[in-house]
Write a protein that holds these residues in place. Structure first.
Motif, PDB file in Angstrom:
ATOM      1  N   PRO A  16      -7.209  -4.852   1.373  1.00 23.42           N
ATOM      2  CA  PRO A  16      -7.525  -3.747   0.460  1.00 23.42           C
ATOM      3  C   PRO A  16      -8.276  -2.594   1.149  1.00 23.42           C
ATOM      4  O   PRO A  16      -8.069  -1.432   0.822  1.00 23.42           O
ATOM      5  CB  PRO A  16      -8.387  -4.411  -0.615  1.00 23.42           C
ATOM      6  N   ARG A  17      -9.135  -2.937   2.111  1.00 23.46           N
ATOM      7  CA  ARG A  17      -9.868  -1.874   2.816  1.00 23.46           C
ATOM      8  C   ARG A  17      -8.903  -1.012   3.634  1.00 23.46           C
ATOM      9  O   ARG A  17      -9.028   0.212   3.664  1.00 23.46           O
ATOM     10  CB  ARG A  17     -10.944  -2.478   3.728  1.00 23.46           C
ATOM     11  N   GLN A  18      -7.951  -1.653   4.308  1.00 19.93           N
ATOM     12  CA  GLN A  18      -6.956  -0.887   5.062  1.00 19.93           C
ATOM     13  C   GLN A  18      -6.193   0.048   4.132  1.00 19.93           C
ATOM     14  O   GLN A  18      -5.954   1.213   4.457  1.00 19.93           O
ATOM     15  CB  GLN A  18      -5.969  -1.824   5.763  1.00 19.93           C
ATOM     16  N   CYS A  19      -5.827  -0.443   2.965  1.00 21.20           N
ATOM     17  CA  CYS A  19      -5.097   0.364   1.983  1.00 21.20           C
ATOM     18  C   CYS A  19      -5.909   1.592   1.591  1.00 21.20           C
ATOM     19  O   CYS A  19      -5.392   2.717   1.537  1.00 21.20           O
ATOM     20  CB  CYS A  19      -4.773  -0.484   0.757  1.00 21.20           C
ATOM     21  N   ALA A  20      -7.196   1.395   1.309  1.00 20.53           N
ATOM     22  CA  ALA A  20      -8.050   2.513   0.907  1.00 20.53           C
ATOM     23  C   ALA A  20      -8.265   3.501   2.053  1.00 20.53           C
ATOM     24  O   ALA A  20      -8.271   4.729   1.845  1.00 20.53           O
ATOM     25  CB  ALA A  20      -9.391   1.993   0.405  1.00 20.53           C
ATOM     26  N   ILE A 150       0.044  -6.809  -7.921  1.00 22.37           N
ATOM     27  CA  ILE A 150      -0.379  -6.010  -6.763  1.00 22.37           C
ATOM     28  C   ILE A 150      -0.289  -4.517  -7.088  1.00 22.37           C
ATOM     29  O   ILE A 150      -1.175  -3.739  -6.715  1.00 22.37           O
ATOM     30  CB  ILE A 150       0.473  -6.344  -5.521  1.00 22.37           C
ATOM     31  N   ILE A 151       0.761  -4.108  -7.776  1.00 18.99           N
ATOM     32  CA  ILE A 151       0.895  -2.697  -8.172  1.00 18.99           C
ATOM     33  C   ILE A 151      -0.314  -2.264  -8.994  1.00 18.99           C
ATOM     34  O   ILE A 151      -0.900  -1.202  -8.760  1.00 18.99           O
ATOM     35  CB  ILE A 151       2.200  -2.473  -8.965  1.00 18.99           C
ATOM     36  N   THR A 152      -0.705  -3.091  -9.968  1.00 16.99           N
ATOM     37  CA  THR A 152      -1.870  -2.779 -10.802  1.00 16.99           C
ATOM     38  C   THR A 152      -3.136  -2.690  -9.962  1.00 16.99           C
ATOM     39  O   THR A 152      -3.951  -1.762 -10.142  1.00 16.99           O
ATOM     40  CB  THR A 152      -2.040  -3.857 -11.887  1.00 16.99           C
ATOM     41  N   GLN A 153      -3.322  -3.623  -9.034  1.00 19.21           N
ATOM     42  CA  GLN A 153      -4.519  -3.624  -8.194  1.00 19.21           C
ATOM     43  C   GLN A 153      -4.576  -2.374  -7.312  1.00 19.21           C
ATOM     44  O   GLN A 153      -5.644  -1.772  -7.132  1.00 19.21           O
ATOM     45  CB  GLN A 153      -4.549  -4.881  -7.332  1.00 19.21           C
ATOM     46  N   VAL A 154      -3.425  -1.986  -6.765  1.00 22.62           N
ATOM     47  CA  VAL A 154      -3.391  -0.796  -5.905  1.00 22.62           C
ATOM     48  C   VAL A 154      -3.669   0.461  -6.723  1.00 22.62           C
ATOM     49  O   VAL A 154      -4.402   1.357  -6.278  1.00 22.62           O
ATOM     50  CB  VAL A 154      -2.036  -0.689  -5.176  1.00 22.62           C
ATOM     51  N   GLN A 155      -3.108   0.553  -7.920  1.00 21.16           N
ATOM     52  CA  GLN A 155      -3.383   1.693  -8.791  1.00 21.16           C
ATOM     53  C   GLN A 155      -4.873   1.812  -9.074  1.00 21.16           C
ATOM     54  O   GLN A 155      -5.454   2.900  -9.003  1.00 21.16           O
ATOM     55  CB  GLN A 155      -2.609   1.548 -10.097  1.00 21.16           C
ATOM     56  N   GLN A 156      -5.499   0.696  -9.386  1.00 23.03           N
ATOM     57  CA  GLN A 156      -6.935   0.705  -9.679  1.00 23.03           C
ATOM     58  C   GLN A 156      -7.743   1.109  -8.459  1.00 23.03           C
ATOM     59  O   GLN A 156      -8.705   1.894  -8.564  1.00 23.03           O
ATOM     60  CB  GLN A 156      -7.370  -0.678 -10.182  1.00 23.03           C
ATOM     61  N   LEU A 157      -7.356   0.593  -7.288  1.00 26.55           N
ATOM     62  CA  LEU A 157      -8.078   0.914  -6.052  1.00 26.55           C
ATOM     63  C   LEU A 157      -7.972   2.396  -5.724  1.00 26.55           C
ATOM     64  O   LEU A 157      -8.978   3.068  -5.439  1.00 26.55           O
ATOM     65  CB  LEU A 157      -7.546   0.075  -4.894  1.00 26.55           C
ATOM     66  N   HIS A 162     -12.551   4.380  -4.171  1.00 27.80           N
ATOM     67  CA  HIS A 162     -13.569   3.536  -3.540  1.00 27.80           C
ATOM     68  C   HIS A 162     -12.947   2.771  -2.383  1.00 27.80           C
ATOM     69  O   HIS A 162     -11.851   2.227  -2.511  1.00 27.80           O
ATOM     70  CB  HIS A 162     -14.144   2.551  -4.570  1.00 27.80           C
ATOM     71  N   THR A 163     -13.666   2.723  -1.263  1.00 27.95           N
ATOM     72  CA  THR A 163     -13.209   1.951  -0.108  1.00 27.95           C
ATOM     73  C   THR A 163     -14.017   0.667  -0.022  1.00 27.95           C
ATOM     74  O   THR A 163     -15.230   0.716   0.181  1.00 27.95           O
ATOM     75  CB  THR A 163     -13.363   2.752   1.195  1.00 27.95           C
ATOM     76  N   PRO A 164     -13.376  -0.487  -0.187  1.00 29.75           N
ATOM     77  CA  PRO A 164     -14.098  -1.759  -0.152  1.00 29.75           C
ATOM     78  C   PRO A 164     -14.701  -2.010   1.234  1.00 29.75           C
ATOM     79  O   PRO A 164     -14.202  -1.504   2.241  1.00 29.75           O
ATOM     80  CB  PRO A 164     -13.016  -2.802  -0.463  1.00 29.75           C
ATOM     81  N   PRO A 165     -15.763  -2.806   1.295  1.00 27.73           N
ATOM     82  CA  PRO A 165     -16.327  -3.182   2.599  1.00 27.73           C
ATOM     83  C   PRO A 165     -15.355  -4.103   3.335  1.00 27.73           C
ATOM     84  O   PRO A 165     -14.516  -4.756   2.709  1.00 27.73           O
ATOM     85  CB  PRO A 165     -17.621  -3.920   2.231  1.00 27.73           C
ATOM     86  N   PRO A 166     -15.460  -4.178   4.663  1.00 29.90           N
ATOM     87  CA  PRO A 166     -14.533  -5.032   5.416  1.00 29.90           C
ATOM     88  C   PRO A 166     -14.835  -6.503   5.231  1.00 29.90           C
ATOM     89  O   PRO A 166     -15.975  -6.909   5.015  1.00 29.90           O
ATOM     90  CB  PRO A 166     -14.771  -4.595   6.866  1.00 29.90           C
ATOM     91  N   GLN A 167     -13.776  -7.294   5.300  1.00 34.31           N
ATOM     92  CA  GLN A 167     -13.890  -8.750   5.328  1.00 34.31           C
ATOM     93  C   GLN A 167     -13.282  -9.200   6.653  1.00 34.31           C
ATOM     94  O   GLN A 167     -12.070  -9.351   6.764  1.00 34.31           O
ATOM     95  CB  GLN A 167     -13.138  -9.356   4.137  1.00 34.31           C
ATOM     96  N   CYS A 175      -4.722  -5.214  13.214  1.00 34.09           N
ATOM     97  CA  CYS A 175      -4.816  -3.967  12.443  1.00 34.09           C
ATOM     98  C   CYS A 175      -5.008  -2.772  13.364  1.00 34.09           C
ATOM     99  O   CYS A 175      -5.902  -2.761  14.218  1.00 34.09           O
ATOM    100  CB  CYS A 175      -5.971  -4.058  11.451  1.00 34.09           C
ATOM    101  N   SER A 176      -4.208  -1.746  13.183  1.00 36.56           N
ATOM    102  CA  SER A 176      -4.316  -0.542  14.016  1.00 36.56           C
ATOM    103  C   SER A 176      -5.567   0.270  13.689  1.00 36.56           C
ATOM    104  O   SER A 176      -5.964   1.134  14.460  1.00 36.56           O
ATOM    105  CB  SER A 176      -3.071   0.332  13.839  1.00 36.56           C
ATOM    106  N   LEU A 177      -6.202  -0.023  12.558  1.00 35.23           N
ATOM    107  CA  LEU A 177      -7.388   0.735  12.142  1.00 35.23           C
ATOM    108  C   LEU A 177      -8.691   0.030  12.492  1.00 35.23           C
ATOM    109  O   LEU A 177      -9.746   0.420  11.989  1.00 35.23           O
ATOM    110  CB  LEU A 177      -7.342   0.986  10.625  1.00 35.23           C
TER     111      LEU A 177
END
Length: 202
Positions: A16-20, A150-157, A162-167, A175-177
């Motif tokens: 999720p952090r990468q997505c954000a 997953i679509i719903t979760q991505v829409q909410q994110l 908001h960018t979640p903290p890394p796990q 990860c390239s990031l």
């Protein structure tokens, strides 16, 4: 509601952090793996439509689905000229993964095709460059349920900005990031704990 790129679903399933970082903060960096993936997609997308054995192969197909708030470009759609059925085909650089990340992205492509054409899409395929093997994917009710969740979760994110903290985990190495995210450094940061203690919140 802004449209979600199909690629964001896979980014979110991976992390999720990468997505954000990619879709909210517009951060991006290539590594060897992403460069290989880009080269593979360029070869596939630049091919011309063709017909073989009653199947029309359409490449670089632009899709959108207002119901799901999705948009994107499909690597290939196979159109059976006899039955009229459609099948999305996604090309991947590596090999099949232990999690259904790729299947979720492919299923979302099918949801877009269904909305645009009014046809029911029952299956698709994933082609992996590392194994040079094609894997058929049936769009079961359970896979569709995972995909819509997953679509719903991505829409909410993305709507939260908001960018979640890394796990930090094994996935971070691919990860390239990782240099932008700095998951190890973040985990060593004690400032939130210090601030909580300072203000009596701990």
């Amino acid at each position: 509601m802004r449209p979600i790129p199909l690629s964001a679903l896979q980014h979110h399933a991976f992390c999720p952090r990468q997505c954000a970082l990619i879709h909210n903060e517009q951060a991006w960096a290539d590594n060897f793996l992403t460069a290989q993936g880009n080269a593979l997609h360029e070869r596939v997308d630049n091919g011309e439509p063709e017909i073989r054995k009653g199947i029309r192969f359409e490449r670089n197909v632009h899709v959108c689905a207002e119901k799901w708030g999705l948009t994107g470009i499909l690597d290939m759609v196979e159109h059976d000229l006899h039955s009229g059925s459609l099948k999305p085909v996604e090309y991947k650089r590596g090999k099949p993964k232990p999690t259904p990340i790729d299947e979720i992205q492919l299923c979302a492509q099918a949801l877009c095709l269904e909305e645009m054409t009014g046809k029911t899409i029952t299956e698709g395929a994933l082609w992996y460059g590392q194994t040079r093997h094609r894997v058929c994917v049936a769009f079961s009710d359970s896979l569709k349920a995972q995909t819509t969740e997953i679509i719903t979760q991505v829409q909410q994110l993305l709507n939260s900005q908001h960018t979640p903290p890394p796990q930090y985990g094994k996935h971070c190495k691919a990860c390239s990031l990782v240099e932008i995210c700095q998951p190890k450094l973040f985990n060593q940061d004690r400032s939130p704990h210090y601030t909580a203690q300072l203000f009596g919140e701990d």
